[in-house]
Scaffold this active site. Structure first.
Site, short mmCIF file in Angstrom:
data_model
loop_
_atom_site.label_atom_id
_atom_site.label_comp_id
_atom_site.label_asym_id
_atom_site.label_seq_id
_atom_site.Cartn_x
_atom_site.Cartn_y
_atom_site.Cartn_z
N THR A 374 -4.80 5.03 -39.62
CA THR A 374 -5.77 4.56 -38.64
C THR A 374 -5.23 5.06 -37.31
O THR A 374 -4.21 5.75 -37.28
CB THR A 374 -5.84 3.00 -38.72
OG1 THR A 374 -6.37 2.63 -39.99
CG2 THR A 374 -6.67 2.35 -37.65
N GLY A 468 -2.72 -0.47 -41.39
CA GLY A 468 -3.26 -1.24 -42.51
C GLY A 468 -3.09 -2.74 -42.30
O GLY A 468 -3.28 -3.25 -41.18
N1 GLY Z 1 -8.87 0.51 -42.98
C1 GLY Z 1 -7.99 -0.32 -42.30
C2 GLY Z 1 -8.61 -1.54 -41.75
O1 GLY Z 1 -9.75 -1.51 -41.35
O2 GLY Z 1 -8.00 -2.57 -41.72
#
Ligand code: GLY
Length: 564
Positions: A374, A468
């Protein structure tokens, strides 16, 4: 000329990128009232600076940075993904959350990742076209530019379009991320052509050029929302997805809508905490943890005692995350109760200062699977407008699938749903019905863009990170550091630990916890697991004692600037 750098320069680039890695954690101080930017990539930081210098505000800069990160950090976020943008207006002091989270396609269903026996099929919600939710980032960028920006998209998207066309150089982080997703990237010829070199991990310094992505960005610059969600781009996206066994339709794209949501607001001591609302779990979990921790004098404690209490707060907040949270447009969430001081008081009564509570003793529920990558950025302009934004394609390089001709790498955010509510998923974690897949629903997230304000003076922090399920606890560590008066460098450098209810272990960064502290925690019945490396990539701006400072996490390759 594309990729004219001979491989003989490999070692040279290796040295350069190692040098840059150590040089990238930039920390600067200036008097307050300046602009500041911290992002995960120097080219994205410079794109934001360029837009501010052209008369754009922080919201225009956020559009430019998001679009540029989509180009230069394709493993973190992109047009094929989504995110949350927390925008604070300097004049009104109002903060709004732009929810550009992906949605499940209209023909998605609760059991789509299960076989006939009801077993979850490994990898189906992670790799390839079926793993992708309907992207929200393009809609969010158009919305932010139109409603909050001063510049047209034809200006704020220029830096991203230029770098997509001219290319960016491969770094060591890029190589690590490609290596992690090499097998999946090789399955998508369009993605492999762009992100690999002869189907292999590109050498350091390799030039990644993305002419198709430049064209898609241009379509958005010219046609706005329709440039992505209708017309030629939409047709190519759907054609590519369907040819690869995905389930997107033109209706999915045409019906995607960005949402404006009120952020979660809490108070910790004399600080106001403004953070992401559902479908993120971040704001609620942060406020729950801080409400619990307010009952203790953390600053006077021995390290092991402090860690124990933080972990117990984390355990309880993550239990509630799994039990209660999901898309607020689909389920009812007891938000007021979860962020109340009285609820925290009840939770404190279930804790002891001496011994860990086994997670199995807390009412059964469990966290959902979370991605590993992310991105986050923070921006403040000279007028004091602020943006804290966390964006994602979920796993590094998302689903690793690119519909041919679009340059758009699709997310694998569908994996943030519970693939099978009630039984363990591929990660050994149990999901919850509240976060089950449904057509048009947004999957639960941990992304936690946050703004912290001192209620008594003008001090503030704009903070966030990728990582995450560990995002929320990293932001917690950051908030505590800021409220305890730590420097910007100390906050981003701080060794990290994490607990998420299940598995019932404290995850600690490699080599970060002294033996004595570990032993003391084990005596309190905690189980510890040292990770193989460090995690997160915090991008932080703080205003403290009328000094503005910005820092980019030394674990990443970003750049922080304070602009005079
Ligand atoms: N894909 C990571 C989150 O949205 O927490």
């Amino acid at each position: 000329m594309k990729n004219s750098i001979p491989k003989s320069l490999y070692l040279f680039y290796l040295l350069i990128s190692t040098f840059l890695l150590f040089n990238y954690s930039v920390v600067q101080a200036s008097s307050s009232g300046q602009a500041a930017i911290a992002t995960a990539h120097p080219i994205a930081t410079r794109a934001g600076e360029q837009i501010l210098k052209q008369g754009g505000n922080a919201f225009d800069a956020a559009v430019a940075i998001s679009a540029t990160l989509a180009v230069v950090e394709p493993f973190g976020s992109g047009l094929g993904g989504g995110g949350f943008w927390l925008l604070q207006d300097a004049k009104t002091k109002k903060t709004i959350m732009i929810d550009g989270r992906e949605t499940a396609p209209l023909s998605a269903n609760e059991t789509m990742y299960q076989d006939r026996q009801g077993n979850v099929i490994k990898g189906l919600s992670i790799n390839g076209a079926l793993a992708a939710g309907i992207p929200g980032e393009p809609a969010a960028l158009v919305h932010i530019a139109k409603k909050y920006g001063r510049l047209p998209l034809s200006k704020s998207l220029v830096p991203a379009i230029q770098v997509a066309r001219k290319g960016f150089r491969v770094t060591s982080l890029y190589r690590r991320m490609v290596n992690f997703r090499l097998k999946a990237l090789r399955q998508s010829p369009a993605a492999a052509k762009v992100f690999l070199y002869r189907n292999k991990v590109p050498y350091p310094g390799y030039l990644v050029q993305q002419p198709d992505l430049a064209k898609t960005l241009e379509a958005i610059a010219v046609h706005g929302h329709a440039g992505f969600y209708q017309g030629d781009v939409a047709k190519a996206l759907v054609k590519g997805v369907q040819a690869a066994n995905g389930i997107w339709s033109l209706k999915d794209l045409a019906s995607y809508q960005v949402k404006e949501r009120q952020p979660i607001v809490g108070q910790y001591k004399n600080y106001r905490i403004i953070s992401a609302a559902p479908p993120s779990s971040g704001g609620i979990a942060l406020v729950t943890m801080l409400n619990i921790l307010e009952h203790y004098d953390l600053e006077k404690m021995q390290p092991a005692q402090r860690i124990h209490l933080l972990v117990e707060a984390m355990r309880r907040a993550y239990r509630d995350r799994a039990e209660f949270l999901g898309d607020p447009d689909f389920i009812s969430i007891p938000v007021n109760e979860l962020v109340s001081k009285s609820y925290a008081k009840k939770l404190v009564k279930t804790m002891t200062v001496k011994t860990a509570t086994p997670s199995s003793d807390l009412k059964a529920a469990a966290p959902v699977p979370q991605g590993r990558h992310t991105t986050h950025f923070s921006v403040v302009d000279k007028e004091g407008n602020k943006v804290s934004a966390t964006l994602s394609v979920n796993y590094p390089f998302g689903s690793a699938f690119m519909p041919p001709g679009t340059g758009v790498l699709l997310n694998d955010e569908m994996d943030d749903f519970s693939s099978k509510p009630g039984t363990p998923n591929v990660y050994g974690l149990v999901g919850n019905k509240n976060n089950a897949i449904a057509p048009g629903k947004r999957m639960l997230s941990s992304m936690s863009p946050t703004i912290v304000e001192n209620i008594n003076n003008s001090d503030y922090a704009v903070i966030g990170t990728p990582g995450g399920s560990r995002i929320i606890t990293m932001v917690l560590h950051g908030i505590l550091g800021f409220t305890e008066g730590k420097s910007v460098a100390a906050i981003v450098n701080k060794p990290r630990y994490h607990h998420q209810y299940l598995p019932d272990i404290i995850q600690i960064e490699k080599g970060s916890m002294p033996y004595k502290v570990r032993k003391a925690l084990e005596l309190m019945q905690h189980t510890l697991k040292e990770l193989r490396g460090r995690y997160g990539n915090m991008q932080l701006i703080i205003n403290q004692n009328n000094k503005m400072m910005a820092a980019s996490d030394p674990r990443g390759e970003g750049l922080a600037l304070v602009i005079k």
